[in-house]
Design a protein around this motif. Structure first.
Motif: not given
Lengths: 283, 283
Positions: A41-48, A53-54, A254-256
């Motif tokens: 799960l940990f890297t699943e949303h890295d691109e998002e 962030q960009e 962080l994602l949320d």
């Protein structure tokens, strides 16, 4: 696969009746999977995360009112603050990150209000800031060690709430995380630092001095978290004996936070067709 | 597998007879492999880089004289400076990195010597600093646009060499990289920024104004690199039409700079056995 969401983290939120002693540092509340599930799960949303962030960075760059995120990390020595920075923040474009690590205040800083040096390190619009320790040290070690008189410590809880309300109003989304380890786990982690010559530099004899005051620190944390966990800027008390769990939780928060801004790519503030023509003519 | 070494990069080093026009931005001098080979090689030494960086950081943390690295990036718009930061520096622990991006000087900065704002952003001991643009803008755009009189520009070349010698003497290893793209490649990259709404924020109408002065910029680069490429702090002119090549080169230069320090983990400045006892008694 869904990430560990802010909703999942509700169980970690600090309420006014917060009892630190009742939280098992070995537990993984809100998460039913195992370590291997967390790893997947940990890297699943890295691109998002990178894209959000960009987008935030882009809005600030073109001069639009852009928010910022401030991830504030507290916890006893060896609780894994540095690991969060390396593994959670390490995936984000370094150009969009601003890290501040707060040590004991200097002579000069001791002569100022405790928030002065904090304000100087707030993230710029569009950035993800990280505080490795923070203004909470001013009601933690300063309380335990009586570096400030009780009435000043008392005043600070309210000053912190006001300060954080002000941050929120100015567009900074604060994520406050206490990494909660057990005294036994700290003992094991400090012992490892003493065993391994490549870890000696991380060890400081003062760490044991603070460790001897473990119970007083737990009390100080409980009071501080109770008194400063607000609707807008709640504390999350994250069990951290299992590093994979605490890292998963922080990444989800962080994602949320980034999703919550609901930011679009900023529209061009120039005439795209005109520029295409100018570019074509510049060959 | 060996990385792209400083020795491999010797062919990219700028000598006094440097002729920018003779360097093909599409080429990959010193590298015989293809893109796929570079991809395999690119992450091969990430763990070693992370460890060497931590070692440098550790030495600074315990108060030993520690070196620092300063990666200085120059190149025309779209030459890939941001990509280097994201992909090469992105693998390093963000706690050990310090990034500075230099825009047009403010009114206040214009009233100071051109190196004042540069000195303020130098990396601390133990850190890897990155300059996205630098004091070289003061002999590039400032020369092309005649923002400063010729005799001042002339003075700056010498002042830069002195400044960089001083940096080297104080323990900062400078890696100077010019990312060399062709005018055609820049045109294609700018066109992409205009095509894609998620890239509009990266486009600035001023980019085309500078592009119209392409040849003058190439001249200014050639002169600047010739006059400031020294034995201690050489310039590398890195063909950058193929991003995978320029990133591989910069990562190799970084790895060799870190290896070159030959740093050990700092020895404990406390009695390890005494601390083991104290820790055992603190359970």
């Amino acid at each position: 696969m869904p990430h560990f969401t802010t909703e999942d983290a509700a169980v970690l939120r600090v309420a006014p009746d917060f009892d630190l002693g009742s939280i098992d540092p070995d537990s993984t509340p809100g998460f039913t999977g195992k370590k291997a599930d967390a790893a997947a799960l940990f890297t699943e949303h890295d691109e998002e995360i990178a894209e959000l962030q960009e987008r935030m960075f882009a809005n600030a760059r073109v001069g639009r009112a852009a928010p910022s995120v401030l991830l504030l990390l507290q916890g006893m020595d060896t609780s894994g603050k540095g690991g969060i920075v390396r593994h959670v923040i390490g995936g984000v474009d370094p150009q969009g990150v601003q890290i501040a690590s707060f040590k004991a205040p200097t002579q000069e800083e001791r002569g100022q209000d405790f928030l002065v040096r904090i304000r100087e390190q707030l993230p710029a619009a569009g950035k993800i800031g990280v505080f490795d320790r923070s203004h909470y040290e001013d009601v933690l070690i300063q309380r335990v060690r009586a570096f400030a008189p009780p009435e000043e410590i008392e005043r600070r809880y309210g000053a912190i709430v006001d300060f954080e309300d002000e941050l929120a109003a100015s567009g900074t989304k604060l994520i406050k995380v206490m990494l909660h380890i057990s005294k036994g786990e700290q003992g094991a982690r400090l012992a490892e630092r003493l065993e391994r010559p490549d870890k000696h530099w991380k060890y400081n004899p003062g760490d044991v001095d603070e460790r001897l005051l473990w119970d007083q620190y737990q009390d100080a944390y409980e009071i501080a978290l109770r008194r400063t966990s607000t609707e807008t800027s709640p504390w999350y008390c994250v069990p951290a004996n299992r590093k994979w769990f605490s890292r998963l939780v922080v990444k989800g928060l962080l994602l949320d936070a980034l999703r919550g801004f609901d930011l679009q790519w900023p529209a061009a503030d120039f005439d795209v067709e005109v520029e295409k023509r100018r570019l074509a003519e510049s060959a």
